[in-house]
Design a protein around this motif. Structure first.
Motif, PDB file in Angstrom:
ATOM      1  N   VAL A 128     -77.088 -13.573   1.631  1.00 58.74           N
ATOM      2  CA  VAL A 128     -78.331 -12.932   2.026  1.00 58.74           C
ATOM      3  C   VAL A 128     -79.154 -12.582   0.802  1.00 58.74           C
ATOM      4  O   VAL A 128     -78.627 -12.146  -0.212  1.00 58.74           O
ATOM      5  N   PHE A 129     -80.439 -12.815   0.906  1.00 58.41           N
ATOM      6  CA  PHE A 129     -81.316 -12.628  -0.229  1.00 58.41           C
ATOM      7  C   PHE A 129     -82.268 -11.484  -0.070  1.00 58.41           C
ATOM      8  O   PHE A 129     -82.740 -11.216   1.031  1.00 58.41           O
TER       9      PHE A 129
ATOM     10  N   SER B 270     -74.105 -10.765   8.192  1.00 55.01           N
ATOM     11  CA  SER B 270     -73.328 -11.526   7.212  1.00 55.01           C
ATOM     12  C   SER B 270     -72.002 -10.817   6.922  1.00 55.01           C
ATOM     13  O   SER B 270     -70.977 -11.477   6.725  1.00 55.01           O
ATOM     14  N   ALA B 271     -72.024  -9.476   6.908  1.00 55.13           N
ATOM     15  CA  ALA B 271     -70.775  -8.733   6.686  1.00 55.13           C
ATOM     16  C   ALA B 271     -69.788  -9.026   7.811  1.00 55.13           C
ATOM     17  O   ALA B 271     -68.590  -9.236   7.571  1.00 55.13           O
TER      18      ALA B 271
ATOM     19  N   VAL C  47     -68.427 -12.632   7.219  1.00 57.72           N
ATOM     20  CA  VAL C  47     -67.478 -12.700   6.101  1.00 57.72           C
ATOM     21  C   VAL C  47     -66.150 -12.073   6.531  1.00 57.72           C
ATOM     22  O   VAL C  47     -65.065 -12.605   6.277  1.00 57.72           O
ATOM     23  N   LEU C  48     -66.256 -10.943   7.239  1.00 50.57           N
ATOM     24  CA  LEU C  48     -65.075 -10.230   7.709  1.00 50.57           C
ATOM     25  C   LEU C  48     -64.284 -11.069   8.715  1.00 50.57           C
ATOM     26  O   LEU C  48     -63.046 -11.050   8.710  1.00 50.57           O
TER      27      LEU C  48
ATOM     28  N   VAL D  37     -63.325 -17.404   2.187  1.00 49.80           N
ATOM     29  CA  VAL D  37     -64.736 -17.328   2.582  1.00 49.80           C
ATOM     30  C   VAL D  37     -65.588 -17.566   1.343  1.00 49.80           C
ATOM     31  O   VAL D  37     -65.378 -16.925   0.319  1.00 49.80           O
TER      32      VAL D  37
ATOM     33  N   THR E 100     -69.662 -17.923  -0.110  1.00 48.88           N
ATOM     34  CA  THR E 100     -71.076 -17.753   0.240  1.00 48.88           C
ATOM     35  C   THR E 100     -71.913 -18.692  -0.613  1.00 48.88           C
ATOM     36  O   THR E 100     -71.581 -18.982  -1.762  1.00 48.88           O
TER      37      THR E 100
ATOM     38  N   ASP F   9     -63.808 -10.248  -4.947  1.00 50.53           N
ATOM     39  CA  ASP F   9     -64.452 -11.093  -3.954  1.00 50.53           C
ATOM     40  C   ASP F   9     -65.031 -10.239  -2.814  1.00 50.53           C
ATOM     41  O   ASP F   9     -64.380  -9.316  -2.333  1.00 50.53           O
ATOM     42  N   LEU F  10     -66.261 -10.570  -2.365  1.00 54.52           N
ATOM     43  CA  LEU F  10     -66.911  -9.815  -1.277  1.00 54.52           C
ATOM     44  C   LEU F  10     -66.025  -9.733  -0.036  1.00 54.52           C
ATOM     45  O   LEU F  10     -65.886  -8.665   0.584  1.00 54.52           O
ATOM     46  N   ALA F  11     -65.399 -10.856   0.320  1.00 51.51           N
ATOM     47  CA  ALA F  11     -64.574 -10.883   1.535  1.00 51.51           C
ATOM     48  C   ALA F  11     -63.421  -9.887   1.429  1.00 51.51           C
ATOM     49  O   ALA F  11     -63.115  -9.164   2.384  1.00 51.51           O
TER      50      ALA F  11
ATOM     51  N   LEU G  27     -64.811  -6.232   1.751  1.00 56.16           N
ATOM     52  CA  LEU G  27     -65.142  -5.852   3.129  1.00 56.16           C
ATOM     53  C   LEU G  27     -63.863  -5.678   3.949  1.00 56.16           C
ATOM     54  O   LEU G  27     -63.752  -4.758   4.765  1.00 56.16           O
ATOM     55  N   LEU G  28     -62.897  -6.546   3.693  1.00 57.25           N
ATOM     56  CA  LEU G  28     -61.627  -6.468   4.429  1.00 57.25           C
ATOM     57  C   LEU G  28     -60.888  -5.165   4.092  1.00 57.25           C
ATOM     58  O   LEU G  28     -60.331  -4.510   4.987  1.00 57.25           O
TER      59      LEU G  28
ATOM     60  N   MET H 254     -78.171  -4.204  -0.119  1.00 61.96           N
ATOM     61  CA  MET H 254     -77.458  -5.277   0.566  1.00 61.96           C
ATOM     62  C   MET H 254     -75.989  -4.883   0.772  1.00 61.96           C
ATOM     63  O   MET H 254     -75.457  -5.013   1.875  1.00 61.96           O
TER      64      MET H 254
ATOM     65  N   GLN I 183     -74.057  -3.980   4.283  1.00 59.68           N
ATOM     66  CA  GLN I 183     -72.823  -4.648   4.685  1.00 59.68           C
ATOM     67  C   GLN I 183     -71.715  -3.634   4.955  1.00 59.68           C
ATOM     68  O   GLN I 183     -70.992  -3.743   5.947  1.00 59.68           O
ATOM     69  N   ALA I 184     -71.618  -2.620   4.087  1.00 61.02           N
ATOM     70  CA  ALA I 184     -70.607  -1.573   4.306  1.00 61.02           C
ATOM     71  C   ALA I 184     -70.907  -0.803   5.594  1.00 61.02           C
ATOM     72  O   ALA I 184     -69.991  -0.431   6.337  1.00 61.02           O
TER      73      ALA I 184
ATOM     74  N   ALA J  42     -72.304  -1.983   8.270  1.00 62.27           N
ATOM     75  CA  ALA J  42     -71.899  -2.828   9.396  1.00 62.27           C
ATOM     76  C   ALA J  42     -70.399  -2.686   9.647  1.00 62.27           C
ATOM     77  O   ALA J  42     -69.952  -2.573  10.795  1.00 62.27           O
ATOM     78  N   VAL J  43     -69.620  -2.653   8.557  1.00 67.71           N
ATOM     79  CA  VAL J  43     -68.170  -2.510   8.685  1.00 67.71           C
ATOM     80  C   VAL J  43     -67.828  -1.153   9.312  1.00 67.71           C
ATOM     81  O   VAL J  43     -66.956  -1.050  10.187  1.00 67.71           O
TER      82      VAL J  43
END
Lengths: 178, 178
Positions: A70-71, A86-87, A90-91, A100, A102, B41-43, B46-47, B80, B84-85, B87-88
Motif C-alpha cells: 500500500v502506498f 492489506s493487513a 498479509v495475516l 508472504v 509484498t 518481516d511485516l507478515a 502482524l502475526l 500505514m 494495519q495494526a 485492523a489486527v
C-alpha cells in the motif's frame, strides 16, 4: 508453484490464483472479488474479508501469497481502508504458515507489461493474454490480483525462498516464542 | 463491564484492561505493550500482534473492545503501520465475537480530561488518578490504551449495546451468511 495474489481493498478486494514456473506462461486457477458494504461496521467488514481469505487459502492451497504494497501517495481517506485490508490479507497468508511477499504497483506493472507506468487497461490486456483467457477477467478488479500472482511466480520464486529461509532463521533465533 | 482498549501501533501497541460502570471510577485489571521489531518481516510482525491480542482477549475475557480510530492527518509513513495494526486489533475483537468500538483521539481526550486538546502528559496524569495508581503506567504507551478503555466504559456502554443490537439485526437480515 501456486500463488494467491491479493489486490487489497476494503470495499472490493481482488484475489487471483495462478500456477506456473518462472519464465513460462502461468495457468489461471481461479479469481474472485471479495466485497463488503461501506455502510457496514468496520469490524464486520474486516471479519468478512478475513474469513473469505482463509477459505480461499484453504481451498486453493497456494505455496505463497503476494499482496500489493500500500502506498501513501494515494488518496489518504481510501488508503486507510486499503492498509487495513492489506493487513488482513498479509495475516491470512502468515496465519496459514505461508511466505508472504509484498510488491509495489510499479514492480507488478514492470513485471507484467515491461513498463512501471502501465495503466489499468494495459495490465488487464496483458493478464488476459498471459493467461490465454478468452476474455478479460470480470470483474476487472481481479486483473490486478492475477497480475500480482503472475509477478510473484516470475520474480518471487527466489524471493520467497529467501524470505522463507530468513523466517526459519528468525524462528530458530526466537526459540520457543509462540 | 470489562473493556480491553487498544492504542494501535506496529512497533509498540498499547493494551489496557479496565473494569467499571459509567459515571464511577474504573479499576485497573492489567496493561501491556506488545512490541515488534521494525526490521522484521511485516507478515511476522502482524502475526505476532494477532497472536498476542488473541491471548490477551482469551485471558481477560472482556465484554467489549475499544480501538483508537486511525487518523489521516498523522505522518503518512507511520499511519500505514498504525492502520494495519488497528485492523489486527479490530479483527481480534470481532473474531472473539465481541463488539468493537472505535474512538477518535479527541473523543478519548475529552472523555478523560474534559478537553479534546489535552496532551499526552495530561492523559497519563488523569489515567493515573482515575485508576488510583501509585505511579503512572510504565511503559507510558499503555496510558492511551487505558484511557480508551475508561472512555468506552463511560461513554461506550450504550454505544456498544446499540452496536451489538445493530449487528444482531444485520446478522438476522443476512440470514445464513457465514
Amino acid at each position: 508453484m501456486r500463488v494467491l495474489g491479493v489486490d487489497p481493498g476494503l470495499t472490493r478486494c481482488g484475489v487471483g490464483v495462478v500456477e506456473g514456473v518462472p519464465g513460462r506462461p502461468c495457468a489461471l486457477v481461479a479469481y474472485y472479488v471479495v466485497q463488503s458494504d461501506p455502510s457496514e461496521d468496520l469490524a464486520q467488514r474486516l471479519l468478512h474479508l478475513d474469513r473469505r481469505l482463509a477459505e480461499l487459502v484453504a481451498e486453493h492451497q497456494p505455496e505463497s501469497v503476494a499482496v500489493e504494497r500500500v502506498f501513501s501517495q494515494h488518496n489518504v481517506r481510501t488508503v486507510m481502508g486499503t492498509a487495513q485490508a492489506s493487513a488482513v490479507a498479509v495475516l491470512a497468508g502468515a496465519r496459514a504458515g505461508l511466505p508472504v511477499t509484498t510488491y509495489t504497483p510499479s514492480e507488478v506493472k514492470a513485471a507484467i507489461t515491461g513498463s512501471g507506468q502501465a495503466d489499468k487497461a494495459q495490465i488487464t490486456s496483458m493478464v488476459t493474454r498471459l493467461l490465454r483467457l478468452d476474455a478479460p477477467p470480470k470483474p476487472a478488479d481481479a486483473a490486478d490480483a492475477l497480475a500480482l500472482a503472475i509477478c510473484h511466480v516470475w520474480r518471487g520464486g527466489t524471493r520467497s525462498k529467501l524470505a522463507a529461509a530468513a523466517q526459519a532463521a528468525a524462528a530458530r533465533q526466537r526459540g520457543g516464542r509462540k
